[in-house]
Design an enzyme around this catalytic site. Structure first.
Site, PDB file in Angstrom:
ATOM      1  N   THR A 181      39.441  77.048  12.885  1.00 18.32           N
ATOM      2  CA  THR A 181      40.144  77.512  14.228  1.00 18.32           C
ATOM      3  C   THR A 181      40.068  79.074  14.352  1.00 18.32           C
ATOM      4  O   THR A 181      40.478  79.592  13.807  1.00 18.32           O
ATOM      5  CB  THR A 181      41.271  76.787  14.550  1.00 18.32           C
ATOM      6  OG1 THR A 181      41.310  75.337  14.267  1.00 18.32           O
ATOM      7  CG2 THR A 181      42.029  77.052  15.966  1.00 18.32           C
ATOM      8  N   SER A 187      38.566  73.335  19.642  1.00 17.36           N
ATOM      9  CA  SER A 187      37.659  72.029  19.606  1.00 17.36           C
ATOM     10  C   SER A 187      35.982  72.548  19.610  1.00 17.36           C
ATOM     11  O   SER A 187      35.432  71.745  19.154  1.00 17.36           O
ATOM     12  CB  SER A 187      38.279  71.186  20.861  1.00 17.36           C
ATOM     13  OG  SER A 187      39.566  70.898  20.857  1.00 17.36           O
ATOM     14  N   GLU A 470      43.138  68.759  14.325  1.00 14.09           N
ATOM     15  CA  GLU A 470      41.984  67.894  13.698  1.00 14.09           C
ATOM     16  C   GLU A 470      41.440  67.235  14.967  1.00 14.09           C
ATOM     17  O   GLU A 470      40.873  66.244  14.873  1.00 14.09           O
ATOM     18  CB  GLU A 470      42.613  66.781  12.910  1.00 14.09           C
ATOM     19  CG  GLU A 470      42.944  67.324  11.405  1.00 14.09           C
ATOM     20  CD  GLU A 470      42.090  67.940  10.710  1.00 14.09           C
ATOM     21  OE1 GLU A 470      40.865  67.391  10.560  1.00 14.09           O
ATOM     22  OE2 GLU A 470      42.183  69.044  10.056  1.00 14.09           O
ATOM     23  N   ASP A 472      41.752  68.244  19.428  1.00 13.17           N
ATOM     24  CA  ASP A 472      42.509  67.822  20.666  1.00 13.17           C
ATOM     25  C   ASP A 472      42.401  66.417  21.057  1.00 13.17           C
ATOM     26  O   ASP A 472      41.378  65.828  21.313  1.00 13.17           O
ATOM     27  CB  ASP A 472      42.704  68.790  21.749  1.00 13.17           C
ATOM     28  CG  ASP A 472      43.248  68.504  22.889  1.00 13.17           C
ATOM     29  OD1 ASP A 472      44.338  68.858  23.059  1.00 13.17           O
ATOM     30  OD2 ASP A 472      42.812  67.751  23.691  1.00 13.17           O
TER      31      ASP A 472
END
Length: 687
Positions: A181, A187, A470, A472
């Site tokens: 991230t 995402s 992990e 959204d």
């Protein structure tokens, strides 16, 4: 079953008057019991279905072969008061305690989760649930070490990486991070901006953070304890043409971030602390920036793509998209773990709320003893469907773990696709449901639910992020919808359907046909509690949503393009994803009921399964009424039967939560102790 026996001849629109009266007796027990009778006696007077629930047999069926392993975790921490997380603890102290807990469990307790990640995922996820029940921060820290950092090294690397890193990751000698991230991208992993340029002169990759938006953010284990990171970056190779370089897409690299002996941050790496969070403060989340950090070429995790000494790229997969999909496909274990662990959190919350609701008495008939608050219909309406959902989710996630384990053994392409979509949907649906339920459970316990010692605050705060990391939940449900639409398209082009969605292949035409005006009026209890009716109703709803979504997308694509059309239909697609996952959950619950070998246990599970199914149908009754799938009399019968089933489940609620087999030292809330709860509570505050 023969529906004619239940509701009269198939040609009749309504059952006989006598049948209505008899059904009314079944559905409305309070209507023929004098209102002055206290609810305790009312239960005895009305419970025609007198279930005898053997808690031990139900618990064995629920927890199965991993029960002893979980108990080993519980007993280890119960025997180590110094490793138990106190109610009030600072961020820094919690982080250090969390690391001591992990090291103690691995090095003293003899628990080695990393080996189970690959050899027996079912054991690993059972451990994850138990460890998360002790302290959710510890469960997440363990997941970062073994599932994310360790899993990425082994799943995305090759033999050289396993030989070099496995034992040291297993023993926590190499604590590590999972640096995917970024500040600007979460995402959308394909949009990551961190770069890894290959330098053929030194045979190294050079890792760089090109701008602030590319800073790796929320990286667990980074702020304090991590010594390595799996860094996801764009692989840039030099070329001999005018472009100068070529972007091969996102790959994963092992990057040392701290010195093994001094623990000092290595040159070119900047680490900052993400600070105090809403919850999970035992996990040391940090931010990472890279400035010309050089790593050996061998540190590329090269299972799906490799670079030779002379800078040539090779891969068994032909395109960037296929390599990216394969990479993410190997990382679905995190989603599986979150779905499974979220059910564990829900079990604790439901146990606390129900035990207290059985204990707490309030009001009652004039000059009569006060009654348990769980005897109130409003309280049953709040908690009993939640208890039923907890059981439903338990069996659904067991199924997910079985599919995941099979996928890891076979590497079957169809299974990989199947598990990817199923894990996305179950993670999204269950974590969202649990987050809402934690607040409902707190409210169900009134003022005492607000006491920190009774855990709802910490459970709610620690679990809340499950909806985001992990993947959204909104994004994950879109993945489910996209997969359904892909399968729908293939169905009409003669292709095959994934295993999970095969009901669409088998009976899509049946579900989309005009509702039968006769069956739309059937309201007998036997019919409404028939698993076939329940599953058909769930699947009918999904099939209609899928067909209408396909039609709408095709229409809007002509004027808005594919992205615009998707956005125009987004709420429709999210609902489609949710309803499909509910269909899968119900199907797996029904299968679990039918497999149960003990008749009394099976009867209890059947009752809970019926409540789950009918309560979900009733909550979306408008959808069924709008298309005449159910007539008004049938809708009303479902509502009344749902209330009655909640009433019956209340009768065995204590046994049903006891079957979760959570010791008092795991639930820890004084108001949920199996005995002397008020005594424990008053002692806690000093009496």
């Amino acid at each position: 079953m023969d529906h004619n026996q239940t509701t009269g001849a198939a040609g009749e629109s309504y059952p006989s008057t006598r049948r209505i009266q008899r059904l009314s007796g079944h559905l409305s027990p309070s209507e023929h019991v004098h209102p002055s009778i206290p609810p305790q006696l009312r239960l005895q007077a009305c419970a025609r279905v007198n279930l005898e629930v053997d808690t031990e047999k139900l618990s064995v069926y629920m927890r199965g072969k991993h029960r002893e392993l979980q108990d080993k975790v519980y007993e280890y921490f119960n025997s180590k008061p110094e490793l138990q997380t106190p109610l009030e603890i600072s961020k820094d102290d919690h982080r250090e305690l969390c690391m001591r807990q992990l090291l103690g469990l691995v090095r003293e307790g003899g628990i080695r989760p990393f080996r189970h990640v690959f050899d027996d995922p079912g054991k690993y996820f059972a451990l994850l649930e138990a460890i998360g029940s002790v302290d959710m921060s510890l469960g997440i820290k363990m997941g970062v070490q073994y599932s994310l950092w360790g899993g990425s090294v082994i799943n995305l690397g090759t033999k050289r990486h396993r030989d070099k890193y496995f034992d040291a990751i297993d023993s926590v000698e190499y604590p590590g991070c999972f640096a995917m991230t970024e500040l600007h991208h979460g995402s959308n992993v394909q949009g990551l901006q961190t770069v890894a340029k290959f330098d053929p002169l030194t045979d190294e990759f050079v890792i760089d953070t090109p701008n602030d938006g590319a800073i790796k953010w929320w990286i667990g284990n980074a702020a304090v304890h991590g010594k390595f990171a799996t860094v996801f970056a764009r692989l840039i190779l030099p070329t001999h043409d005018a472009r100068g370089t070529t972007d091969m897409g996102v790959h994963a690299f092992i990057v040392p971030i701290r010195d093994m002996k001094t623990h000092q941050t290595l040159p070119g790496i900047e680490i900052q602390d993400c600070g105090h969070k809403i919850g999970l403060n035992g996990v040391d989340n940090g931010a990472l920036r890279f400035c010309s950090v050089r790593i050996p070429r061998e540190n590329l995790l090269n299972r799906f793509g490799d670079v030779s000494r002379d800078g040539k790229y090779t891969s068994s997969l032909p395109t960037i998209n296929k390599r990216f999909a394969a990479t993410l496909g190997e990382l679905v274990g995190g989603r599986v773990g979150l779905a499974y662990s979220s059910v564990g959190v829900l079990k604790i919350a439901v146990t606390v709320a129900i035990r207290y609701s059985l204990l707490r008495q309030q009001f009652g008939p004039p000059k009569q003893p006060e009654v348990s608050i769980l005897d109130y219909q409003s309280h049953q309406h709040k908690l009993m469907p939640m208890l039923a959902s907890t059981y439903a989710f338990h069996f659904a996630t067991l199924h997910l773990v079985e599919k995941y384990s099979e996928m890891k053994k076979t590497h079957d392409d169809q299974l990989v696709s199947d598990v990817h979509a199923l894990s996305a949907g179950l993670k999204a649906y269950i974590t969202s449901y649990t987050a809402k339920s934690l607040s409902a459970c707190r409210e169900a316990c009134g003022g005492h639910g607000y006491a920190a010692v009774n855990r709802f605050g910490s459970l709610r705060n620690d679990h809340d992020i499950f909806q985001t990391f992990e993947g959204d939940n909104t994004v994950l449900l879109q993945q489910v919808a996209a997969d359904l639409l892909k399968q729908y398209k293939e169905k009409f082009q003669g292709g095959t359907l994934a295993v999970t969605w095969n009901y669409l292949r088998e009976s899509m035409n049946t579900y989309l046909s005009q509702p039968n005006p006769v069956t739309a009026r059937w309201e007998g209890e036997d019919h409404l509690r028939d698993p076939k009716f329940q599953l058909d109703a769930f699947r009918y709803r999904t099939s209609r949503l899928l067909q209408s979504a396909a039609v709408r997308l095709k229409k809007h694509t002509k004027t808005l393009g594919s992205f615009g059309a998707w956005n125009r239909c987004l709420n429709h697609l999210l609902t489609l994803g949710e309803t499909h996952i509910e269909s899968v959950i119900l199907a797996k619950f029904i299968e679990a009921v039918q497999r149960c070998p003990d008749p009394s246990t099976q009867a209890a599970l059947k009752l809970v399964c019926d409540l789950y199914a009918l309560e979900r149908i009733w909550k979306d009754i408008g959808t069924y009424r709008n298309v005449d799938y159910m007539a008004p009399n049938k809708a009303k019968a479902i509502h009344k039967l749902t209330e009655y089933l909640s009433f019956l489940v209340r009768n065995v609620a204590r046994e049903l939560v006891d079957a979760f087999d959570l010791p008092d030292h795991v639930t820890r809330a004084p108001i949920a102790m199996k005995s002397d709860a008020y005594s424990h509570y008053t002692q806690y505050v000093g009496f």
